[in-house]
Design a protein around this motif. Structure first.
Motif, PDB file in Angstrom:
ATOM      1  N   GLY A  26       0.811  -1.212   0.000  1.00  0.00           N
ATOM      2  CA  GLY A  26       0.000   0.000   0.000  1.00  0.00           C
ATOM      3  C   GLY A  26       0.842   1.258   0.000  1.00  0.00           C
ATOM      4  N   ASP A  27       0.286   2.311  -0.601  1.00  0.00           N
ATOM      5  CA  ASP A  27       1.030   3.570  -0.729  1.00  0.00           C
ATOM      6  C   ASP A  27       1.313   4.229   0.610  1.00  0.00           C
ATOM      7  OD1 ASP A  27       1.112   3.337  -3.478  1.00  0.00           O
ATOM      8  OD2 ASP A  27      -0.734   4.496  -3.792  1.00  0.00           O
ATOM      9  N   ASP A  28       0.511   3.917   1.638  1.00  0.00           N
ATOM     10  CA  ASP A  28       0.742   4.531   2.950  1.00  0.00           C
ATOM     11  C   ASP A  28       2.084   4.117   3.541  1.00  0.00           C
ATOM     12  OD1 ASP A  28       0.044   5.893   5.474  1.00  0.00           O
ATOM     13  OD2 ASP A  28      -0.061   3.848   6.255  1.00  0.00           O
ATOM     14  N   LEU A  29       2.515   2.888   3.258  1.00  0.00           N
ATOM     15  CA  LEU A  29       3.759   2.381   3.847  1.00  0.00           C
ATOM     16  C   LEU A  29       4.970   2.605   2.962  1.00  0.00           C
ATOM     17  CD1 LEU A  29       2.775  -1.038   5.491  1.00  0.00           C
ATOM     18  CD2 LEU A  29       2.612   1.262   6.417  1.00  0.00           C
ATOM     19  N   VAL A  30       4.772   2.772   1.659  1.00  0.00           N
ATOM     20  CA  VAL A  30       5.893   2.809   0.719  1.00  0.00           C
ATOM     21  C   VAL A  30       6.147   4.236   0.241  1.00  0.00           C
ATOM     22  CG1 VAL A  30       6.844   1.898  -1.421  1.00  0.00           C
ATOM     23  CG2 VAL A  30       5.356   0.458  -0.005  1.00  0.00           C
ATOM     24  N   ILE A  52      15.507   1.663  -3.685  1.00  0.00           N
ATOM     25  CA  ILE A  52      14.305   1.467  -4.490  1.00  0.00           C
ATOM     26  C   ILE A  52      13.121   2.172  -3.844  1.00  0.00           C
ATOM     27  CG2 ILE A  52      12.628  -0.278  -5.231  1.00  0.00           C
ATOM     28  CD1 ILE A  52      14.991  -2.187  -5.599  1.00  0.00           C
ATOM     29  N   ALA A  53      13.039   2.056  -2.522  1.00  0.00           N
ATOM     30  CA  ALA A  53      11.933   2.669  -1.782  1.00  0.00           C
ATOM     31  C   ALA A  53      12.298   2.716  -0.308  1.00  0.00           C
ATOM     32  CB  ALA A  53      10.648   1.877  -1.979  1.00  0.00           C
ATOM     33  N   VAL A  54      11.525   3.469   0.436  1.00  0.00           N
ATOM     34  CA  VAL A  54      11.594   3.467   1.899  1.00  0.00           C
ATOM     35  C   VAL A  54      10.250   2.981   2.408  1.00  0.00           C
ATOM     36  CG1 VAL A  54      11.865   4.835   3.996  1.00  0.00           C
ATOM     37  CG2 VAL A  54      13.251   5.358   1.983  1.00  0.00           C
ATOM     38  N   ILE A  55      10.276   1.910   3.192  1.00  0.00           N
ATOM     39  CA  ILE A  55       9.054   1.390   3.795  1.00  0.00           C
ATOM     40  C   ILE A  55       8.976   1.888   5.229  1.00  0.00           C
ATOM     41  CG2 ILE A  55       7.764  -0.689   4.423  1.00  0.00           C
ATOM     42  CD1 ILE A  55       9.240  -2.142   2.182  1.00  0.00           C
ATOM     43  N   ARG A  56       7.826   2.469   5.589  1.00  0.00           N
ATOM     44  CA  ARG A  56       7.667   3.055   6.918  1.00  0.00           C
ATOM     45  C   ARG A  56       6.501   2.369   7.638  1.00  0.00           C
ATOM     46  NH1 ARG A  56       7.094   9.192   6.825  1.00  0.00           N
ATOM     47  NH2 ARG A  56       5.497   8.740   5.244  1.00  0.00           N
ATOM     48  N   PRO A  57       6.747   1.247   8.270  1.00  0.00           N
ATOM     49  CA  PRO A  57       5.683   0.491   8.941  1.00  0.00           C
ATOM     50  C   PRO A  57       5.159   1.222  10.169  1.00  0.00           C
ATOM     51  CG  PRO A  57       7.829  -0.471   9.401  1.00  0.00           C
ATOM     52  CD  PRO A  57       8.057   0.578   8.365  1.00  0.00           C
ATOM     53  N   THR A  60       4.457  -3.859  14.319  1.00  0.00           N
ATOM     54  CA  THR A  60       5.314  -5.028  14.130  1.00  0.00           C
ATOM     55  C   THR A  60       4.768  -5.894  12.997  1.00  0.00           C
ATOM     56  OG1 THR A  60       5.936  -4.994  16.465  1.00  0.00           O
ATOM     57  CG2 THR A  60       6.277  -7.058  15.278  1.00  0.00           C
ATOM     58  N   LYS A  61       3.458  -6.012  12.900  1.00  0.00           N
ATOM     59  CA  LYS A  61       2.857  -6.769  11.799  1.00  0.00           C
ATOM     60  C   LYS A  61       3.240  -6.170  10.459  1.00  0.00           C
ATOM     61  CE  LYS A  61      -1.540  -8.411   9.896  1.00  0.00           C
ATOM     62  NZ  LYS A  61      -3.026  -8.394  10.021  1.00  0.00           N
ATOM     63  N   ASP A  62       3.242  -4.838  10.370  1.00  0.00           N
ATOM     64  CA  ASP A  62       3.651  -4.175   9.124  1.00  0.00           C
ATOM     65  C   ASP A  62       5.101  -4.513   8.782  1.00  0.00           C
ATOM     66  OD1 ASP A  62       1.203  -2.954   8.812  1.00  0.00           O
ATOM     67  OD2 ASP A  62       1.873  -0.976   9.486  1.00  0.00           O
ATOM     68  N   VAL A  63       5.972  -4.515   9.790  1.00  0.00           N
ATOM     69  CA  VAL A  63       7.375  -4.846   9.553  1.00  0.00           C
ATOM     70  C   VAL A  63       7.495  -6.270   9.019  1.00  0.00           C
ATOM     71  CG1 VAL A  63       9.668  -5.124  10.576  1.00  0.00           C
ATOM     72  CG2 VAL A  63       8.184  -3.258  11.345  1.00  0.00           C
ATOM     73  N   SER A  64       6.753  -7.177   9.648  1.00  0.00           N
ATOM     74  CA  SER A  64       6.778  -8.572   9.216  1.00  0.00           C
ATOM     75  C   SER A  64       6.345  -8.712   7.760  1.00  0.00           C
ATOM     76  CB  SER A  64       5.863  -9.409  10.120  1.00  0.00           C
ATOM     77  OG  SER A  64       5.771 -10.739   9.653  1.00  0.00           O
ATOM     78  N   ILE A 101      13.986   0.072   5.431  1.00  0.00           N
ATOM     79  CA  ILE A 101      12.824  -0.026   6.318  1.00  0.00           C
ATOM     80  C   ILE A 101      13.081   0.881   7.507  1.00  0.00           C
ATOM     81  CG2 ILE A 101      11.444  -1.501   7.815  1.00  0.00           C
ATOM     82  CD1 ILE A 101      11.745  -3.760   5.901  1.00  0.00           C
ATOM     83  N   SER A 102      12.351   1.994   7.555  1.00  0.00           N
ATOM     84  CA  SER A 102      12.515   2.983   8.613  1.00  0.00           C
ATOM     85  C   SER A 102      11.495   2.719   9.719  1.00  0.00           C
ATOM     86  CB  SER A 102      12.315   4.395   8.061  1.00  0.00           C
ATOM     87  OG  SER A 102      12.204   5.334   9.111  1.00  0.00           O
ATOM     88  N   LEU A 103      11.960   2.742  10.962  1.00  0.00           N
ATOM     89  CA  LEU A 103      11.087   2.497  12.120  1.00  0.00           C
ATOM     90  C   LEU A 103      10.524   3.791  12.703  1.00  0.00           C
ATOM     91  CD1 LEU A 103      10.666  -0.475  13.167  1.00  0.00           C
ATOM     92  CD2 LEU A 103      12.716  -0.193  11.775  1.00  0.00           C
ATOM     93  N   GLU A 104      10.655   4.918  12.002  1.00  0.00           N
ATOM     94  CA  GLU A 104      10.316   6.210  12.591  1.00  0.00           C
ATOM     95  C   GLU A 104       8.861   6.332  13.020  1.00  0.00           C
ATOM     96  OE1 GLU A 104      11.314   9.123   9.688  1.00  0.00           O
ATOM     97  OE2 GLU A 104       9.794   8.513   8.249  1.00  0.00           O
ATOM     98  N   ARG A 105       7.943   5.577  12.409  1.00  0.00           N
ATOM     99  CA  ARG A 105       6.527   5.669  12.783  1.00  0.00           C
ATOM    100  C   ARG A 105       6.197   4.824  14.016  1.00  0.00           C
ATOM    101  NH1 ARG A 105       3.373   5.051   6.968  1.00  0.00           N
ATOM    102  NH2 ARG A 105       3.006   7.272   6.597  1.00  0.00           N
TER     103      ARG A 105
END
Length: 485
Positions: A26-30, A52-57, A60-64, A101-105
């Protein structure tokens, strides 16, 4: 979708991977496009790459789910906290094959337990903000770093951060009670226990502390909390020589015991550098002594910290270990004393690119190491300036080398390289470490690998292949782990 060898250009592969990530997560995370750049620049701004992208989960489920998606695409992951590291551990180095994968959120404090003296906090929480919340609960989290206004708890754990309170409270490793970690296959290691004593075999959480994201992504941490330091005494002291700092420290450990929370040494040039960064910083003491110590003792309850500091200083001044000194009379004055230690770093940065080292030697050998290493640098690069400072209590020296102004980029790079080589040569003779607290990352990987004994290399490779057989977690960080390496 797996991205293997093909006839498409790497740009086409990256575009296809980005499309697949957006569709799956989804665009919210990527995050993609120009906004990605700020996640691909190192703390000092010396290196800028891409991803390529930054994923911002957000969980923990989002990270997985993100880890599974990246793995299925045949890509690799660079985990990132506050991106304040100094060894390129969180900086991508293969832009068309890597995803940040950024944990900032993920910044929630899940709980603070005053009776248990513990807290559970998500990896994206900013250290200073977490400390403030803990303080509001009447407790204290002792990890203290110059970057605490922007570094994040997960990064502190992944790099085993040090800081100024190590001699009393230890490195981050000693403050961690439990961890939650997303593994390279997307499964979750739930080890968020707050037990102080748990002797049920191998302590698995220790595998991930200091691993710099090469084995998994830390998503939450259970930490120890302490009673607040209600009384703090801070002193800046002028000494005859650096050797006297070791004698003074030995005396302080005896007289002040575990109430000593900081013991930093600085050279005379520290005042010049600090005032270049903070011009109106008032000089609290003469700048004519050979060495300086910034010392702090703290306590709470019935302990009279001010009386202890005054009695200690009376004794060491009578014995000639200290020639001059000033004791802060307020929190504001204490803050000004610490600004010299912090401003010195800013002053060095203002002078441009320079060598930053983070080494450690046995405490008893610290003065001899500094003397020999600086002499070696001046012999090899006589036009450079050595700035040696650090944490006396744990043998950690930041021996930085500043090239003169007016040199070309190539000349500066040569001075930095030459200085690093001669310092490391001296360091190994003293049985020291090239990384006391910053980690290995990508920056120190060549030196680390070159002197890593075979047995240690074999053990590290075995652990890596067991936990991350597809080698997707932060490749290029610490060691080049490949199937045939």
């Amino acid at each position: 979708m797996t991205l293997g060898p093909s006839n498409h250009s790497s740009t086409s592969i990256a575009a296809a991977a980005l499309s697949a990530l957006c569709e799956r997560l989804g665009d919210d995370l990527v995050l993609h496009g120009p906004e990605v750049e700020r996640y691909c620049r190192d703390w000092h701004g010396d290196i800028t790459s891409g991803a390529i992208a930054v994923i911002r989960p957000r969980s923990t489920k989002d990270v997985s789910e993100a880890v599974k998606a990246v793995r299925d695409l045949g890509l690799s992951i660079v985990p990132q906290g506050g991106n304040t590291g100094l060894v390129l551990g969180a900086t991508p180095d293969e832009p068309e094959r890597q995803v940040v994968i950024s944990l900032e959120r993920m910044s929630a404090i899940r709980r603070i337990d005053a009776d248990d003296f513990s807290a559970v906090v998500e990896a994206g929480a900013i250290l200073a903000e977490f400390k403030d919340k803990v303080e509001q609960a009447g407790l204290y989290f002792p990890l203290s770093l110059g970057a605490q206004g922007s570094c994040r708890i997960g990064g502190n754990v992944s790099t085993n951060a040090g800081g100024i309170n190590v001699l009393r409270y230890g490195m981050t490793r000693e403050l961690v009670l439990g961890l939650e970690v997303v593994l390279p296959d997307g499964s979750v290691f739930d080890g968020l226990s707050t037990l102080r004593k748990d002797n049920r075999g191998i302590d698995l959480k220790q595998l991930f502390i200091g691993a710099e994201g090469t084995l998994g992504i830390v998503t939450a941490v259970a930490v120890k909390l302490m009673p607040p330091a209600e009384q703090v005494a801070t002193a800046l002291l002028g000494l005859p020589a650096l050797e006297d700092a070791i004698r003074l420290y030995r005396r302080a450990r005896r007289d002040c015991c575990d109430l000593m929370s900081a013991f930093e040494f600085m050279p005379p040039v520290a005042f010049t550098l600090a005032r270049e960064a903070i011009p109106d910083l008032p000089m609290p003491i003469s700048g004519d002594y050979e060495a300086y110590v910034l010392m702090e003792i703290s306590g709470s309850g019935l302990v009279d910290v001010d009386d202890l500091m005054n009695r200690f200083l009376e004794g060491v001044m009578v014995d000639g270990l200290v020639l001059d000194g000033v004791v802060a009379g307020s929190k504001a004055q204490a803050r000004n004393l610490w600004l010299f230690r912090e401003g010195m770093n800013e002053g060095q940065a203002k002078r441009g690119a320079h060598l930053r080292t983070d080494v450690s030697v046995p405490l008893s050998k610290l003065p001899a190491f500094v003397s020999e290493a600086e002499a070696a640098v001046y012999e090899a690069c006589p036009d450079c300036l050595c700035v040696s400072y650090g944490h006396v209590g744990d043998g950690n020296v930041h021996l930085n080398v500043l090239p003169p102004s007016g040199l070309s980029k190539e000349e500066i790079a040569q001075r930095i390289y030459t200085s690093k080589v001669v310092i490391n040569d001296v360091l190994y003779r003293f049985g020291g470490s090239i990384s006391a607290e910053h980690g290995i990352g990508r920056l120190k990987k060549p030196e680390f690998a070159a002197r890593l004994p075979d047995v240690q290399h074999r053990l590290l490779k075995t652990v890596k292949q067991a936990i991350d057989p597809d080698l997707i977690m932060n490749p290029g960080c610490q060691l080049n782990f490949t199937p045939d390496s």
